[in-house]
Design a protein around this motif. Structure first.
Motif, PDB file in Angstrom:
ATOM      1  N   UNK A  73       0.684  -1.289  -0.041  1.00 39.03           N
ATOM      2  CA  UNK A  73      -0.031  -0.051  -0.101  1.00 39.03           C
ATOM      3  C   UNK A  73       1.049   1.381   0.129  1.00 39.03           C
ATOM      4  N   UNK A  74       0.492   2.215  -0.614  1.00 42.99           N
ATOM      5  CA  UNK A  74       0.966   3.557  -0.862  1.00 42.99           C
ATOM      6  C   UNK A  74       1.381   4.142   0.589  1.00 42.99           C
ATOM      7  N   UNK A  75       0.612   4.295   1.576  1.00 40.27           N
ATOM      8  CA  UNK A  75       0.882   4.748   3.119  1.00 40.27           C
ATOM      9  C   UNK A  75       1.565   3.822   3.644  1.00 40.27           C
ATOM     10  N   UNK A  76       1.426   2.635   3.554  1.00 43.16           N
ATOM     11  CA  UNK A  76       2.413   1.564   4.147  1.00 43.16           C
ATOM     12  C   UNK A  76       3.695   1.570   3.541  1.00 43.16           C
ATOM     13  N   UNK A  77       4.236   1.966   2.314  1.00 44.42           N
ATOM     14  CA  UNK A  77       5.614   2.121   1.991  1.00 44.42           C
ATOM     15  C   UNK A  77       6.041   3.353   2.545  1.00 44.42           C
ATOM     16  N   UNK A  78       5.298   4.544   2.753  1.00 44.50           N
ATOM     17  CA  UNK A  78       5.893   5.889   3.363  1.00 44.50           C
ATOM     18  C   UNK A  78       6.146   5.324   4.875  1.00 44.50           C
ATOM     19  N   UNK A  79       5.400   4.648   5.584  1.00 46.74           N
ATOM     20  CA  UNK A  79       5.473   4.232   6.964  1.00 46.74           C
ATOM     21  C   UNK A  79       6.796   3.440   6.940  1.00 46.74           C
ATOM     22  N   UNK A  80       7.013   2.553   6.364  1.00 49.97           N
ATOM     23  CA  UNK A  80       7.833   1.363   6.377  1.00 49.97           C
ATOM     24  C   UNK A  80       9.239   2.171   6.071  1.00 49.97           C
ATOM     25  N   UNK A  81       9.406   3.136   5.170  1.00 47.74           N
ATOM     26  CA  UNK A  81      10.456   3.638   4.761  1.00 47.74           C
ATOM     27  C   UNK A  81      11.171   4.715   5.947  1.00 47.74           C
ATOM     28  N   UNK A  82      10.075   5.258   6.704  1.00 43.85           N
ATOM     29  CA  UNK A  82      10.282   6.020   7.887  1.00 43.85           C
ATOM     30  C   UNK A  82      10.790   5.288   8.749  1.00 43.85           C
ATOM     31  N   UNK A  83      10.268   3.909   9.226  1.00 47.10           N
ATOM     32  CA  UNK A  83      10.834   3.236  10.201  1.00 47.10           C
ATOM     33  C   UNK A  83      12.125   2.669   9.862  1.00 47.10           C
ATOM     34  N   UNK A  84      12.355   2.205   8.600  1.00 48.76           N
ATOM     35  CA  UNK A  84      13.790   1.951   8.167  1.00 48.76           C
ATOM     36  C   UNK A  84      14.745   2.790   8.681  1.00 48.76           C
TER      37      UNK A  84
END
Length: 594
Positions: free
Chosen positions: A289-300
């Motif tokens: 999901x687009x929002x999930x990818x943003x959250x994923x990148x931030x946590x990384x």
């Protein structure tokens, strides 16, 4: 009219899996050619390798890919019983070369071929096939293999040359740029972090020490543009990941009066660009999901900064991606609902931004220390003074924990340096390279002594230990001290056992001395100490203490131990014995009061 029913999907994308993997392979070709040029052609041109060694980088990469291919072929044939007619097409649809191919690109160039083969086998079997094969794995297979190799064979790789190619072994001191950050005092300067490797331009192009295929941020950026254009990867994860690391390190650097070069150094070092473009975007192990990818990148990004600054692992990319792989299904579950109702993901964004600010400021303030303060990782346990000669027992934080050592300084010169206790993972390399004697011989200019490749943190800690000890000596403090941690003093003292001998009770008690544990044999009769003997000790002056009547004085003055003078020349050892006896008496005070 006939009605035909079919199951979806009805809208198809021309970008099928085969085309995606082909484009992925194309994006890797410039990186493979660059590593051949950097690690093969340049060392050959400079006369550091022969013709066969020049082609070693290509042999290395092909070996990793071929091992994965063979592993999957054998697995499909022996365990899944795939027919010979379908075997090749099945392996082809599994895209078997990629676990070993990516693994070879994230390993040091001096990884022995046998270890690469074993790692590629583990990456393919454990990271991919045991989860059900292509499309079913939870973790990135190549990173599983890399984690296995770095955990099991780091010392072998370090002894083989580590991350440095044949030319770099002669021109660079031994540490990669990120490993070097743990060797400098404080947060570091441009001259300490960047200048040893050239300029930031060298970092961007890739002419710095590092893994086989990870050093060129420029080529990773080219690959990112190509893969985004061909719709192989989504732009959000790499962009947000790298931007988060940049923002956090900018805050850390700005708080400590460092320029824009500092966050650029952080994002151009190590495998951040390669990991962000190729590893974090793996469609099987990353959010859809687009929002999930943003959250994923931030946590990384947050995890990478935490690992780099707050652990002994200066890289952080591998562990960050593997950690976040575990939470992909949770992120997708939450963010799939947020596609049409953003409020359902707002708490994740609040958590991310809060962590970015809190972690950045915590790290920034931890480096912003008064220059007059002593090294917080250094501690003086004891100091025995005799004229201009001082015998220290000190600790310095190492890779795993504190390194405890005895250092004797006479007239400003180190005449003895011994490590008493250590739990370092690869200390055998310190011993095999005789690094202790190297430090003693080079004590007049310790800062110029190179750390050892593969044990950079441990060797740096030993160097800092001597620098801090000499600094204390030159500051002119000549008082005898026993610096006990009151929170741990009871942990240092221990009643090991008690024996009955008719009316006598014999206790074996231990406490920390100058060179380790002292164990006393204490005889008690009618609740009174009648005899004190040494059961075990590594102290240098025990015979002197016995000959001086020190132990008899302790027995005769057991009601006032402090009145017994320490033995001249064995101050720390005799004070340690007094402390042991005082703790013993206090522990068993009830025997006297009954």
């Amino acid at each position: 009219m006939e009605i035909i029913r079919k199951t979806g999907p009805y809208i198809k994308d021309d970008n099928n899996t085969t085309k995606i993997m082909f484009n992925l392979l194309i994006s890797l070709f410039p990186i493979i050619l660059f590593t051949f040029y950097k690690n093969g052609i340049i060392p050959f041109y400079e006369g550091k390798t022969n013709v066969i060694e020049m082609f070693y980088p290509l042999i290395f990469i092909i070996t990793g890919a071929l091992t994965s291919f063979v592993t999957e072929t054998i697995y499909f044939k022996l365990f899944l019983k795939i027919d010979n007619n379908q075997l090749l097409s099945t392996v082809k649809r599994s895209y078997a070369i990629f676990p070993g191919l990516f693994l070879s690109l994230v390993l040091p160039i001096n990884t022995p071929i046998t270890i690469l083969i074993l790692g590629s086998f583990i990456a393919t079997l454990v990271g991919k096939l045991l989860f059900g094969g292509f499309g079913n794995n939870i973790f990135n297979p190549a990173l599983i293999g890399a984690l296995f190799i770095t955990s099991a064979y780091s010392i072998i790789i370090a002894n083989n040359g580590g991350y440095l190619n044949k030319l770099e072994l002669d021109t660079i001191s031994g540490a990669t740029p990120l490993a070097n950050t743990s060797l400098v005092e404080g947060i570091g300067t441009y001259q300490e972090l960047v200048s040893p490797y050239g300029t930031l331009k060298d970092f961007f192009i890739g002419f710095i020490p590092g893994s086989v295929g990870e050093t060129s941020a420029f080529l990773c950026l080219v690959a990112f543009i190509y893969l985004t254009y061909t719709k192989v990867i989504k732009w959000r994860i790499p962009t947000v990941y790298i931007s988060t690391v940049f923002l956090m390190t900018y805050i850390i650097g700005a708080y400590n009066d460092l320029g824009i070069w500092y966050p650029l150094f952080q994002i151009l070092s190590g495998g951040l660009f390669f990991g962000a473009v190729f590893m974090a975007t793996d469609p099987v192990t990353s959010p859809t999901t687009p929002i999930g990818q943003v959250i994923y990148g931030m946590f990384l990004g947050i995890l990478t900064v935490i690992f780099r600054y707050m652990t002994s692992y200066p890289e952080g990319v591998l562990t960050s991606i593997l950690t976040m792989n575990m939470f992909v299904f949770i992120i997708d579950r939450i963010c799939s609902k947020a596609r049409f109702n953003f409020s359902k993901s707002k708490y994740l964004f609040i958590a991310c931004w809060s962590l970015i600010i809190i972690v950045s400021m915590f790290i920034a303030t931890s480096f912003n220390k008064d220059s007059t303060e002593t090294d917080p990782n250094f501690n003086i346990i004891s100091k025995d003074v005799s004229n201009n000669k001082i015998s220290y027992v000190v600790t310095q934080k190492g890779y795993v924990g504190n390194i405890k050592a005895s250092v004797t300084v006479d007239d400003g010169k180190i005449i003895d340096f011994k490590v008493i206790e250590q739990n370092e993972s690869f200390y055998s390399k310190i011993e095999s390279d005789d690094y202790i004697n190297t430090l003693i011989k080079g004590q007049d200019n310790l800062e110029s002594i190179d750390t050892l490749s593969g044990v950079t943190v441990t060797s740096s800690a030993l160097k800092r230990l001597l620098i801090n000890t000499i600094k204390d000596y030159k500051n002119g403090s000549k008082e005898n001290i026993i610096n006990e941690d009151t929170n741990n003093s009871r942990n240092n003292f221990e009643i090991i056992k008690m024996e009955d001998n008719n009316d006598e009770k014999i206790y074996y008690a231990s406490n920390l001395g100058f060179r380790g544990k002292i164990i006393l044999k204490i005889t008690v009769l009618d609740k009174t100490i009648t005899k004190i003997e040494i059961d075990s000790s590594n102290e240098d002056y025990m015979e002197q203490m016995i000959d001086s009547g020190f132990f008899d004085n302790l027995v005769n003055n057991q009601n006032n131990i402090d009145s017994v003078d320490a033995v001249s020349g064995a101050t720390v050892s005799s004070n340690a014995v007094k402390e042991l006896l005082k703790k013993f008496i206090k522990e068993y005070e009830e025997y006297k009061n009954e």
